[in-house]
Motif scaffolding. Structure first.
Motif, PDB file in Angstrom:
ATOM      1  N   PRO A 425       0.921  -1.233  -0.005  1.00 57.89           N
ATOM      2  CA  PRO A 425       0.080  -0.063   0.106  1.00 57.89           C
ATOM      3  C   PRO A 425       0.921   1.309  -0.043  1.00 57.89           C
ATOM      4  O   PRO A 425       2.098   1.250   0.289  1.00 57.89           O
ATOM      5  CB  PRO A 425      -0.912  -0.295   1.298  1.00 57.89           C
ATOM      6  CG  PRO A 425       0.118  -1.014   2.272  1.00 57.89           C
ATOM      7  CD  PRO A 425       0.734  -1.947   1.191  1.00 57.89           C
ATOM      8  N   LEU A 426       0.534   2.287  -0.644  1.00 59.57           N
ATOM      9  CA  LEU A 426       1.257   3.628  -0.672  1.00 59.57           C
ATOM     10  C   LEU A 426       1.468   4.023   0.675  1.00 59.57           C
ATOM     11  O   LEU A 426       2.398   4.871   0.853  1.00 59.57           O
ATOM     12  CB  LEU A 426       0.501   4.462  -1.663  1.00 59.57           C
ATOM     13  CG  LEU A 426       0.316   4.224  -2.981  1.00 59.57           C
ATOM     14  CD1 LEU A 426      -0.350   5.250  -3.905  1.00 59.57           C
ATOM     15  CD2 LEU A 426       1.600   3.944  -3.598  1.00 59.57           C
ATOM     16  N   ASP A 427       0.407   4.047   1.496  1.00 63.58           N
ATOM     17  CA  ASP A 427       0.529   4.454   2.856  1.00 63.58           C
ATOM     18  C   ASP A 427       1.040   3.510   3.864  1.00 63.58           C
ATOM     19  O   ASP A 427       0.370   2.495   3.965  1.00 63.58           O
ATOM     20  CB  ASP A 427      -0.835   5.025   3.411  1.00 63.58           C
ATOM     21  CG  ASP A 427      -0.749   5.769   4.614  1.00 63.58           C
ATOM     22  OD1 ASP A 427       0.634   5.754   5.499  1.00 63.58           O
ATOM     23  OD2 ASP A 427      -1.702   6.223   5.362  1.00 63.58           O
ATOM     24  N   ALA A 428       2.298   3.434   4.111  1.00 63.42           N
ATOM     25  CA  ALA A 428       3.147   2.357   4.986  1.00 63.42           C
ATOM     26  C   ALA A 428       2.300   2.152   6.419  1.00 63.42           C
ATOM     27  O   ALA A 428       2.433   1.180   6.870  1.00 63.42           O
ATOM     28  CB  ALA A 428       4.219   2.976   5.169  1.00 63.42           C
ATOM     29  N   SER A 429       1.623   3.201   6.724  1.00 61.40           N
ATOM     30  CA  SER A 429       0.881   2.993   8.106  1.00 61.40           C
ATOM     31  C   SER A 429      -0.587   2.318   7.855  1.00 61.40           C
ATOM     32  O   SER A 429      -1.280   2.006   8.823  1.00 61.40           O
ATOM     33  CB  SER A 429       0.571   4.303   8.690  1.00 61.40           C
ATOM     34  OG  SER A 429      -0.153   5.049   7.986  1.00 61.40           O
ATOM     35  N   ASN A 430      -1.002   1.999   6.580  1.00 59.56           N
ATOM     36  CA  ASN A 430      -2.180   1.344   6.229  1.00 59.56           C
ATOM     37  C   ASN A 430      -2.128  -0.195   6.772  1.00 59.56           C
ATOM     38  O   ASN A 430      -1.186  -0.832   6.586  1.00 59.56           O
ATOM     39  CB  ASN A 430      -2.404   1.381   4.735  1.00 59.56           C
ATOM     40  CG  ASN A 430      -3.901   1.073   4.443  1.00 59.56           C
ATOM     41  OD1 ASN A 430      -4.377  -0.069   4.992  1.00 59.56           O
ATOM     42  ND2 ASN A 430      -4.370   1.909   3.627  1.00 59.56           N
ATOM     43  N   ASP A 431      -3.195  -0.733   7.182  1.00 61.24           N
ATOM     44  CA  ASP A 431      -3.081  -2.151   7.714  1.00 61.24           C
ATOM     45  C   ASP A 431      -3.568  -3.017   6.639  1.00 61.24           C
ATOM     46  O   ASP A 431      -3.763  -4.294   6.735  1.00 61.24           O
ATOM     47  CB  ASP A 431      -4.092  -2.237   8.888  1.00 61.24           C
ATOM     48  CG  ASP A 431      -3.853  -1.679  10.144  1.00 61.24           C
ATOM     49  OD1 ASP A 431      -2.631  -1.216  10.354  1.00 61.24           O
ATOM     50  OD2 ASP A 431      -4.792  -1.016  10.862  1.00 61.24           O
ATOM     51  N   VAL A 432      -3.533  -2.539   5.435  1.00 62.87           N
ATOM     52  CA  VAL A 432      -3.936  -3.230   4.124  1.00 62.87           C
ATOM     53  C   VAL A 432      -2.676  -4.401   4.046  1.00 62.87           C
ATOM     54  O   VAL A 432      -1.677  -3.909   4.149  1.00 62.87           O
ATOM     55  CB  VAL A 432      -4.249  -2.531   2.982  1.00 62.87           C
ATOM     56  CG1 VAL A 432      -4.365  -3.542   1.879  1.00 62.87           C
ATOM     57  CG2 VAL A 432      -5.506  -1.699   3.239  1.00 62.87           C
ATOM     58  N   ALA A 433      -3.273  -5.746   3.916  1.00 61.13           N
ATOM     59  CA  ALA A 433      -2.082  -6.789   3.727  1.00 61.13           C
ATOM     60  C   ALA A 433      -1.189  -6.625   2.461  1.00 61.13           C
ATOM     61  O   ALA A 433      -1.915  -6.079   1.354  1.00 61.13           O
ATOM     62  CB  ALA A 433      -2.852  -8.137   3.844  1.00 61.13           C
ATOM     63  N   ASP A 434       0.168  -6.921   2.475  1.00 56.07           N
ATOM     64  CA  ASP A 434       0.797  -7.028   1.066  1.00 56.07           C
ATOM     65  C   ASP A 434       0.062  -8.146   0.160  1.00 56.07           C
ATOM     66  O   ASP A 434      -0.698  -9.073   0.582  1.00 56.07           O
ATOM     67  CB  ASP A 434       2.116  -7.397   1.507  1.00 56.07           C
ATOM     68  CG  ASP A 434       2.723  -6.493   2.317  1.00 56.07           C
ATOM     69  OD1 ASP A 434       2.108  -5.295   2.643  1.00 56.07           O
ATOM     70  OD2 ASP A 434       3.844  -6.896   3.007  1.00 56.07           O
ATOM     71  N   THR A 435       0.089  -7.675  -1.151  1.00 53.28           N
ATOM     72  CA  THR A 435      -0.451  -8.511  -2.105  1.00 53.28           C
ATOM     73  C   THR A 435       0.720  -9.263  -2.808  1.00 53.28           C
ATOM     74  O   THR A 435       1.463  -8.656  -3.425  1.00 53.28           O
ATOM     75  CB  THR A 435      -1.146  -7.654  -3.217  1.00 53.28           C
ATOM     76  OG1 THR A 435      -2.592  -6.905  -2.309  1.00 53.28           O
ATOM     77  CG2 THR A 435      -2.131  -8.607  -4.276  1.00 53.28           C
ATOM     78  N   LEU A 436       0.774 -10.705  -2.838  1.00 53.69           N
ATOM     79  CA  LEU A 436       1.461 -11.314  -3.561  1.00 53.69           C
ATOM     80  C   LEU A 436       1.193 -11.256  -5.172  1.00 53.69           C
ATOM     81  O   LEU A 436       0.169 -11.909  -5.390  1.00 53.69           O
ATOM     82  CB  LEU A 436       1.644 -12.869  -2.844  1.00 53.69           C
ATOM     83  CG  LEU A 436       2.419 -13.774  -3.726  1.00 53.69           C
ATOM     84  CD1 LEU A 436       3.910 -13.180  -3.502  1.00 53.69           C
ATOM     85  CD2 LEU A 436       2.061 -15.324  -3.120  1.00 53.69           C
ATOM     86  N   THR A 437       2.030 -10.905  -5.825  1.00 52.56           N
ATOM     87  CA  THR A 437       1.834 -10.642  -7.427  1.00 52.56           C
ATOM     88  C   THR A 437       2.804 -11.863  -8.428  1.00 52.56           C
ATOM     89  O   THR A 437       2.087 -11.879  -9.256  1.00 52.56           O
ATOM     90  CB  THR A 437       2.245  -9.178  -7.969  1.00 52.56           C
ATOM     91  OG1 THR A 437       3.601  -9.031  -7.566  1.00 52.56           O
ATOM     92  CG2 THR A 437       1.159  -8.170  -6.954  1.00 52.56           C
ATOM     93  N   SER A 438       3.893 -12.228  -7.759  1.00 50.62           N
ATOM     94  CA  SER A 438       4.513 -12.999  -8.815  1.00 50.62           C
ATOM     95  C   SER A 438       5.544 -13.775  -7.917  1.00 50.62           C
ATOM     96  O   SER A 438       5.733 -13.523  -6.755  1.00 50.62           O
ATOM     97  CB  SER A 438       5.194 -12.127  -9.795  1.00 50.62           C
ATOM     98  OG  SER A 438       6.380 -11.465  -9.206  1.00 50.62           O
ATOM     99  N   ARG A 439       5.945 -15.062  -8.329  1.00 50.89           N
ATOM    100  CA  ARG A 439       6.805 -15.924  -7.820  1.00 50.89           C
ATOM    101  C   ARG A 439       7.722 -16.446  -8.713  1.00 50.89           C
ATOM    102  O   ARG A 439       7.472 -16.975  -9.721  1.00 50.89           O
ATOM    103  CB  ARG A 439       6.130 -17.045  -6.898  1.00 50.89           C
ATOM    104  CG  ARG A 439       7.123 -17.775  -6.039  1.00 50.89           C
ATOM    105  CD  ARG A 439       6.366 -18.545  -5.163  1.00 50.89           C
ATOM    106  NE  ARG A 439       5.428 -19.659  -5.388  1.00 50.89           N
ATOM    107  CZ  ARG A 439       5.828 -20.694  -5.533  1.00 50.89           C
ATOM    108  NH1 ARG A 439       7.184 -21.125  -5.182  1.00 50.89           N
ATOM    109  NH2 ARG A 439       5.132 -21.669  -5.903  1.00 50.89           N
ATOM    110  N   GLN A 440       9.058 -16.554  -8.543  1.00 45.12           N
ATOM    111  CA  GLN A 440       9.835 -17.340  -9.448  1.00 45.12           C
ATOM    112  C   GLN A 440      10.957 -18.233  -8.651  1.00 45.12           C
ATOM    113  O   GLN A 440      11.391 -18.031  -7.327  1.00 45.12           O
ATOM    114  CB  GLN A 440      10.819 -16.029 -10.202  1.00 45.12           C
ATOM    115  CG  GLN A 440      11.904 -16.556 -10.876  1.00 45.12           C
ATOM    116  CD  GLN A 440      13.120 -15.550 -11.287  1.00 45.12           C
ATOM    117  OE1 GLN A 440      12.677 -14.315 -11.007  1.00 45.12           O
ATOM    118  NE2 GLN A 440      14.017 -15.897 -11.999  1.00 45.12           N
TER     119      GLN A 440
END
Length: 823
Positions: A425-440
């Motif tokens: 999230p753009l706001d580091a203080s936001n409680d929104v969880a990180d979104t996994l977008t790719s894996r290698q």
């Protein structure tokens, strides 16, 4: 599974020693002697010509047993007379408290010559430690010799418990950066040799090997700025030869060592040696657990886009690993003229790495537009083995010799990597969880093999001249594979070939060289001339792209070394040599790493070797309490291999290698050692240089004209009660580099050592990077971008080490190598 274990090593050692004992039981009978009695006389003097009264003079048989026959003490005028000496061949050893021992070989008493006058025997003063009744002669840390400067780390408290890498970091004019790259006087083309032979390891593989060796295993380091043609021409920055302490004297002996530091690193090692009659054997095993943390920051302005955009990146890394190293050597001297040697080195290392990079992209107003991070987990193993056979035949020591060396080496590396990409999230203080977008995931393997053969013949031509000629052949093969799978946008638990970045290449190189030197002395003037002819055949197959690159070339390498002696205390030298630096495989491979989506390092298959013409002057003045060495130098390099950066349209920084047109480098190095008192000694170095790089064949921004300097100073104080205190300071000035500038760098180390149990044991406490100033900052600028990046290693720590030695004998300075090159 780890190929070494303590119990397994003990079983191997036990079986080996049983074989040695059986062989000793069938040793040849003692030599026959007649009844002739003779006299040996001479005089012992100091370097300034003064007499040495009370020195010990010992006469030993010049055979494999090296038996002490008789001796004497010098009179007030330094003279000695040894009478009733049986007819035989001997060597004479002179020793005296506060001075290095001196040896005078080739003393023969016979019916034809019953009186032998050895003349003056000169011994050199050095510091000693007098503790109770026992006297321990300690080699000076720095010794300036005609063709090299030698550094001996054994008695440096700040190095006890460290690794071979820390030994190199402590040497004046040598620089080991955070990534493990080694340079000499600012030139990264330095060649690393182990026991006189070039090592096939480079980059991270070489760094891992040096870190797996304890400092106690390094007998000395020889720095050769302008080698003759009898040595491999690889390395435009000269040669750094690491001589391992693996020789054994008469009888049993050995030692154990253990250390721990505040960063959680542990190190333990043990060695044993045995020598009797014609046999000598040495065994060493060491285990080391390392932990390392470092952080960094990267800031970039993308000037290619309009309007300008910005990128900020923070990086954290933690690495831990366990390494094992075992070494075994065996020497057999069936006669005075013949020596057979076998040695092997096995090394294993396993590493685990966790890394996180956090990215912030900003617009022209430096407002945040995107945040994401990339997390890496990697497991790496590295197993290497080396086997060497050497045969030497000596008709007359240093005058008529032949030496044959054969060596086989293998190195196998494997790394499993997993990369995951998260949108933040753009706001580091936001409680929104990180979104996994790719894996290698990626599996990387690298297998290297090398075979070398060297034959060398030396012969004296009369009393004033010597010649040397030989053949040097090397064959190298490398197979590198990089298999990658990744998924983007879909279910991240299902990997596929949506983004396939496989990378596979084969590399083969062989070189064949013939060389010859002629050396002579006319009064106080000495000269050594040499010429080497070399043919190189290389092939690079990039299987992923289906392309091949052949580069075959023939080169001549001349060398000239001149010296002039004025009295006993002034030596002037002048030398010239031509050197080569061949591109490594990781510099050639056009498919690079993908662990950072905004930064990639790729190779350049069109690279050609760089050649350096090196000129050096030298002045050395040794004194009873000091040594001064001044070395002005000039290097002219053609087709210099150097870093080059560019920014792509999609915002990825590409770091690669190019052949710059030329580089002129000149400067002067001043090195000195001083004994202020019997208990206080110091050494220091100062190297100032100017580098002019012409990269106009690539871009005008890649040319530079820069001045820099580096300095180092250390003090050793023996304060009594077996306690030694040491402090050292390193400093490197800021300096312009092609396309940018690097900042200053400094480091302060301190140590204290206490001798215990009649000097059989030593307890060390060492504080590294006292003020935490070892980090570095580099800036680069072009028409398309501006970039600043820093690396901050966790180099500050406190290390405690305990060492204990047992038995007698011990290493005498490295296993003898025939060719006379590393004596």
């Amino acid at each position: 599974m780890c190929p070494f274990s303590v119990s397994g090593s003990l079983r191997v050692m036990n079986s080996f020693l049983r074989i040695v004992v059986v062989l000793l039981l069938v040793a040849a009978p003692a030599r026959a002697q007649d009844d002739t009695q003779g006299t040996v006389r001479g005089t012992v003097v100091a370097e300034d010509g003064g007499s040495i009264p009370g020195a010990s003079v010992a006469l030993h048989t010049d055979d494999a047993d090296s038996t002490l026959v008789t001796g004497a003490a010098t009179a007030d005028d330094g003279s000695f007379v040894i009478e009733n000496v049986p007819a035989d061949r001997y060597y004479l050893r002179v020793s005296y408290i506060g001075y290095a021992s001196a040896i005078r070989p080739d003393i023969a008493v016979s019916d034809e010559q019953t009186t032998v006058n050895v003349g003056e025997v000169t011994i050199r003063q050095r510091s000693e430690q007098l503790d109770n009744v026992e006297v321990t002669a300690e080699r000076q840390y720095m010794q300036v010799e005609p063709e090299m400067t030698t550094y001996s780390p054994q008695n440096q408290p700040a190095l006890v418990g460290g690794s071979a890498r820390s030994v190199l970091e402590d040497i004046p004019s040598l620089r080991v950066d955070i990534a493990g790259n080694i340079s000499f006087r600012g030139n990264e083309g330095v060649a690393i040799h182990i026991n006189g032979s070039p090592t096939p390891l480079s980059g991270e593989a070489l760094t891992s090997f040096l870190e797996s060796l304890s400092a106690q295993e390094v007998n000395r380091v020889e720095v050769i700025s302008n080698p003759s043609v009898a040595r491999n021409p690889e390395g435009t920055g000269g040669i750094v030869n690491i001589v391992l302490a693996d020789d054994a004297e008469i009888g049993w002996g050995g030692g154990v060592s253990a250390s721990a530091d505040t960063r959680g690193r542990l190190n333990g090692s043990g060695n044993a040696h045995y020598g009797s009659g014609p046999w000598k054997a040495y065994f060493n095993y060491g285990a080391r657990y390392d932990q390392d943390e470092q952080s960094g920051f990267r800031y970039r302005e993308n000037l290619y886009l309009d309007p300008t955009t910005y990128l900020e990146q923070d990086r954290w890394e933690q690495e831990s690993g366990l390494s094992h190293t075992g070494r075994l050597s065996l020497d057999y001297n069936p006669s005075e003229s013949n020596t057979f040697s076998l040695s092997s080195v096995l090394s294993y290392r396993g590493d685990e790495t966790e890394e996180m990079r956090e990215y912030s992209e900003l617009d022209e107003d430096q407002e945040l537009t995107e945040r994401y991070n990339r997390r890496t987990n990697a497991e790496e193993t590295d197993f290497s083995m080396e086997y060497e056979f050497e045969y030497s035949h000596v008709w007359t020591p240093r005058e008529h010799e032949f030496d044959l060396e054969m060596e086989y080496e293998e190195d196998h590396e494997s790394e499993d990597e997993t990369y995951v990409h998260y949108a933040l999230p753009l706001d580091a203080s936001n409680d929104v969880a990180d979104t996994l977008t790719s894996r290698q995931t990626a599996i990387e393997t690298e297998d290297e093999r090398e075979v070398s053969l060297e034959a060398d013949y030396q012969r004296a031509l009369g009393e004033s001249f010597d010649m040397e000629a030989g053949y040097d052949g090397e064959f190298e093969w490398q197979d590198s594979r990089y298999d990658s799978e990744s998924v983007t946008g879909g279910p991240v638990d299902t990997l596929g070939a949506e983004l396939n970045r496989d990378n596979s290449f084969l590399y083969a190189e062989q070189t064949h060289s013939l060389y010859s030197t002629l050396e002579g002395e006319l009064g106080d003037f000495g000269a050594k001339l040499g010429l080497r002819a070399e043919s190189a055949i290389t092939r690079f197959d990039q299987e992923t792209q289906g392309t091949s690159y052949d580069n075959n070339y023939f080169s001549f390498f001349p060398s000239v070394h001149l010296s002039y002696q004025i009295g006993k205390s002034n030596t002037f030298k002048a030398s010239y040599s031509k050197r080569v630096r061949r591109p490594s495989t990781w510099q050639l491979n056009p498919l690079g790493s993908y662990d950072d989506p905004t930064f990639r390092r790729v190779g350049n298959p069109s690279l050609t070797p760089e050649y350096t013409h090196s000129f050096e002057l030298g002045y050395t003045r040794p004194g009873s309490k000091y040594t001064i060495s001044l070395s002005p130098y000039y290097r002219y390099t053609v087709d210099e291999i150097s870093w080059s950066e560019r920014l792509t349209e999609d915002g990825v920084t590409i770091l690669t290698f190019e052949n710059f047109s030329t580089e002129d480098s000149y400067g002067a190095e001043l090195v000195g050692s001083l004994t202020l008192d019997e208990w206080l000694k110091s050494n220091a170095s100062f190297n100032a240089y100017k580098q002019v790089t012409d990269g106009s064949n690539l871009s005008s921004s890649l040319s530079s004209d820069a001045i820099g300097f580096r300095t180092r100073a250390s003090f050793n104080a023996e304060v009594g009660w077996g306690v030694t205190v040491q402090a050292s300071q390193h400093y490197r000035s800021p300096m312009d580099i092609p396309g940018g500038r690097r900042d200053a760098r400094t480091r302060t180390n301190t140590a204290i050592q206490k001798k215990l149990f009649s000097n059989r044991a030593k307890l060390n406490v060492h504080v590294s990077d006292v003020f935490g100033t070892r980090g570095s900052v580099v800036e680069r600028r072009s028409e398309r971008y501006f970039r600043r990046y820093s690396r901050e290693p966790s180099s500050r720590d406190v290390r405690v080490t305990f060492r204990y030695t047992f038995g007698g004998g011990g290493g005498d300075g490295g296993r003898r190598r025939g060719r006379g090159r590393w004596r």
